[in-house]
Design an enzyme around this catalytic site. Structure first.
Site, mmCIF file in Angstrom:
data_model
loop_
_atom_site.group_PDB
_atom_site.id
_atom_site.type_symbol
_atom_site.label_atom_id
_atom_site.label_comp_id
_atom_site.label_asym_id
_atom_site.label_seq_id
_atom_site.Cartn_x
_atom_site.Cartn_y
_atom_site.Cartn_z
ATOM 1 N N MET A 1 -80.950 48.339 -27.642
ATOM 2 C CA MET A 1 -82.117 49.174 -27.966
ATOM 3 C C MET A 1 -82.703 50.010 -26.536
ATOM 4 O O MET A 1 -83.638 50.473 -26.446
ATOM 5 C CB MET A 1 -83.659 48.394 -28.283
ATOM 6 C CG MET A 1 -83.172 47.746 -29.560
ATOM 7 S SD MET A 1 -84.717 47.227 -30.531
ATOM 8 C CE MET A 1 -85.626 46.028 -29.289
ATOM 9 N N GLY A 2 -81.614 50.053 -25.717
ATOM 10 C CA GLY A 2 -81.687 50.869 -24.591
ATOM 11 C C GLY A 2 -82.673 50.136 -23.422
ATOM 12 O O GLY A 2 -82.796 49.068 -23.286
ATOM 13 N N TYR A 3 -82.917 51.116 -22.482
ATOM 14 C CA TYR A 3 -83.445 50.399 -21.167
ATOM 15 C C TYR A 3 -82.681 49.513 -20.514
ATOM 16 O O TYR A 3 -83.108 48.453 -20.165
ATOM 17 C CB TYR A 3 -85.004 50.189 -21.646
ATOM 18 C CG TYR A 3 -85.829 50.178 -20.315
ATOM 19 C CD1 TYR A 3 -86.232 51.641 -19.793
ATOM 20 C CD2 TYR A 3 -86.171 49.359 -19.261
ATOM 21 C CE1 TYR A 3 -87.005 51.677 -18.721
ATOM 22 C CE2 TYR A 3 -86.896 49.510 -18.423
ATOM 23 C CZ TYR A 3 -87.536 50.887 -17.818
ATOM 24 O OH TYR A 3 -88.067 50.974 -16.830
ATOM 25 N N LEU A 4 -81.433 49.951 -20.198
ATOM 26 C CA LEU A 4 -80.587 48.937 -19.870
ATOM 27 C C LEU A 4 -80.677 48.303 -18.742
ATOM 28 O O LEU A 4 -81.133 48.861 -17.625
ATOM 29 C CB LEU A 4 -79.182 49.633 -20.129
ATOM 30 C CG LEU A 4 -78.986 50.460 -21.233
ATOM 31 C CD1 LEU A 4 -77.547 51.089 -21.368
ATOM 32 C CD2 LEU A 4 -79.014 49.459 -22.583
ATOM 33 N N GLY B 1 -77.842 42.619 -17.813
ATOM 34 C CA GLY B 1 -77.499 41.836 -19.231
ATOM 35 C C GLY B 1 -76.734 42.690 -20.052
ATOM 36 O O GLY B 1 -75.520 42.399 -20.589
ATOM 37 N N HIS B 2 -77.039 43.834 -20.334
ATOM 38 C CA HIS B 2 -76.493 44.738 -21.413
ATOM 39 C C HIS B 2 -74.981 45.133 -20.549
ATOM 40 O O HIS B 2 -73.930 45.218 -21.275
ATOM 41 C CB HIS B 2 -77.073 46.111 -21.587
ATOM 42 C CG HIS B 2 -78.479 45.877 -22.111
ATOM 43 N ND1 HIS B 2 -79.540 46.396 -21.526
ATOM 44 C CD2 HIS B 2 -78.876 45.386 -23.352
ATOM 45 C CE1 HIS B 2 -80.623 45.921 -22.350
ATOM 46 N NE2 HIS B 2 -80.173 45.701 -23.484
ATOM 47 N N SER C 1 -85.586 44.064 -21.064
ATOM 48 C CA SER C 1 -86.327 45.158 -21.022
ATOM 49 C C SER C 1 -87.731 45.026 -20.994
ATOM 50 O O SER C 1 -88.506 45.787 -20.371
ATOM 51 C CB SER C 1 -85.740 46.236 -22.100
ATOM 52 O OG SER C 1 -84.507 46.393 -22.425
ATOM 53 N N GLY D 1 -75.830 38.949 -26.912
ATOM 54 C CA GLY D 1 -76.288 38.218 -25.627
ATOM 55 C C GLY D 1 -76.849 36.875 -26.271
ATOM 56 O O GLY D 1 -77.409 36.638 -27.266
ATOM 57 N N VAL E 1 -77.799 36.533 -18.624
ATOM 58 C CA VAL E 1 -77.616 37.287 -17.241
ATOM 59 C C VAL E 1 -79.019 37.028 -16.975
ATOM 60 O O VAL E 1 -80.092 37.284 -17.387
ATOM 61 C CB VAL E 1 -77.334 38.672 -16.969
ATOM 62 C CG1 VAL E 1 -77.364 39.058 -15.651
ATOM 63 C CG2 VAL E 1 -75.866 38.716 -17.678
HETATM 64 P P1 AMP Z 1 -81.592 44.652 -26.572
HETATM 65 O O1 AMP Z 1 -81.460 45.869 -25.954
HETATM 66 O O2 AMP Z 1 -82.727 43.723 -26.052
HETATM 67 O O3 AMP Z 1 -81.652 44.426 -28.050
HETATM 68 O O4 AMP Z 1 -80.378 43.809 -26.364
HETATM 69 C C1 AMP Z 1 -79.015 44.271 -26.519
HETATM 70 C C2 AMP Z 1 -78.032 43.315 -26.531
HETATM 71 O O5 AMP Z 1 -78.231 42.492 -25.250
HETATM 72 C C3 AMP Z 1 -78.575 42.091 -27.507
HETATM 73 O O6 AMP Z 1 -77.157 41.409 -27.895
HETATM 74 C C4 AMP Z 1 -79.073 40.997 -26.582
HETATM 75 O O7 AMP Z 1 -78.981 39.404 -26.584
HETATM 76 C C5 AMP Z 1 -78.327 41.576 -25.203
HETATM 77 N N1 AMP Z 1 -78.923 40.925 -24.059
HETATM 78 C C6 AMP Z 1 -80.396 41.240 -23.686
HETATM 79 N N2 AMP Z 1 -80.633 40.697 -22.403
HETATM 80 C C7 AMP Z 1 -79.373 40.002 -21.936
HETATM 81 C C8 AMP Z 1 -79.454 39.146 -20.770
HETATM 82 N N3 AMP Z 1 -80.295 38.839 -19.828
HETATM 83 N N4 AMP Z 1 -78.082 38.337 -20.711
HETATM 84 C C9 AMP Z 1 -77.324 38.845 -21.614
HETATM 85 N N5 AMP Z 1 -77.286 39.411 -22.736
HETATM 86 C C10 AMP Z 1 -78.706 40.169 -23.003
#
Ligand code: AMP
Length: 283
Positions: free
Chosen positions: A28-31, A34-35, A184, A145, A174
């Site tokens: 969903m951006g705002y990387l 972890g991303h 994010s 993640g 992470v």
């Molecule tokens: P999001 O942008 O929050 O929807 O996350 C996109 C992907 O990144 C999802 O598969 C999350 O589980 C993964 N993700 C988000 N935060 C972390 C993190 N701290 N460590 C590992 N993966 C992450």
């Protein structure tokens, strides 16, 4: 690095990589780091890597933070370019859900616990958008993640049930130096809340220590997490859980010998809701 905004553009780019394996990282951006860790893992396992950036309205409840969810597309694109991503898919709401859109992909059982119990339409939104992304991008592997443990369980179930021809790869959470899982949503926290938010990791570590010492009672593991969180005045518990890693049902009595446990929690700091988990394996 190429950027596609429409389904047609994405399909043209995908066709350009025919015969090559492609890894997809949905976001969903705002990387954050972890991303980027997912991107790096995808780079090692595929010829090409695609990232999608879409703040999916269908996975937000009516009272949730869709309107204020943080966004910074220029910065995201710079980070992805530096990470060596081949192709970024950035659709808007109209592209993904045109006016006559009327399909929901729903996983019925593993969505009932934990996050699904508190956010009743959340996983319908997740599986609907992820199914669309799989059909548009046609990845060989998709990267998720462990931070969102139930999302992994739900997406795996969908892939099995609907026979998507790809592998789901799960990457470790992470964390910041004090153990807070990168998210994010951490941006919403005040300085005081940010310091207090390390309590989630502290709670998981406390229960993990008990587990390592042989504790298998669900209540004892949940109580340990609760007592760490209760000591933090800025934290308001939504739930703490010690659950079966497959079914996500609470451990009523004891984790059976040879079985693991998923410790998880959601905690509010004012309006900001943070989640975290540890997947513990039998020793
Ligand atoms: P999001 O942008 O929050 O929807 O996350 C996109 C992907 O990144 C999802 O598969 C999350 O589980 C993964 N993700 C988000 N935060 C972390 C993190 N701290 N460590 C590992 N993966 C992450």
């Amino acid at each position: 690095m190429q950027v596609a905004n429409t389904i047609e553009e994405a399909r043209v780019l995908r066709r350009g990589y025919s015969g090559e394996s492609l890894g997809l990282v949905p976001t969903m951006g705002y990387l954050h780091e972890g991303h980027i860790a997912l991107v790096r893992r995808a780079k090692t396992e595929n010829d090409r890597v695609a990232v999608s950036i879409f703040v999916n309205p269908k996975q937000f409840g009516p009272t949730e933070d869709l309107g204020r969810y943080p966004r910074d597309l220029q910065r995201d694109l710079q980070l992805l370019e530096a990470a060596g991503v081949d192709f970024v898919f950035v659709p808007d709401g109209e592209v993904m859900y045109p006016g006559d859109f009327q399909t929901i992909v729903q996983v019925t059982e593993v969505t009932k616990q934990l996050e699904g119990a508190r956010r009743p339409t959340h996983f319908d939104g997740v599986t609907t958008v992820v199914a669309k992304l799989f059909n548009i991008i046609e990845p060989a592997r998709a990267y998720f993640g462990q931070k969102d443990a139930q999302q992994v369980a739900v997406v795996r179930q969908m892939v099995r049930d609907l026979n998507f021809n790809l592998d789901i790869v799960v990457c470790p959470t992470v964390r910041e130096a004090d153990g807070l899982a990168m998210s994010s949503r951490n941006k919403y926290l005040s300085t005081e809340q940010r310091a207090a938010a390390a309590a989630l990791y502290g709670a998981l570590r406390r229960a993990e220590a008990l587990w390592s010492a042989g504790e298998r009672r669900g209540d004892a593991l949940r109580d340990a997490m609760e007592s760490v969180l209760a000591a933090e005045p800025l934290a308001r518990i939504d739930y703490v859980s010690a659950a079966d890693p497959e079914t996500l049902r609470e451990v009523e009595h004891e984790v059976r010998p040879g079985q693991g446990v998923l410790l998880s929690m959601a905690v509010f700091f004012d309006k900001t809701r943070l989640i975290d988990n540890f997947l513990l394996m039998p020793v």
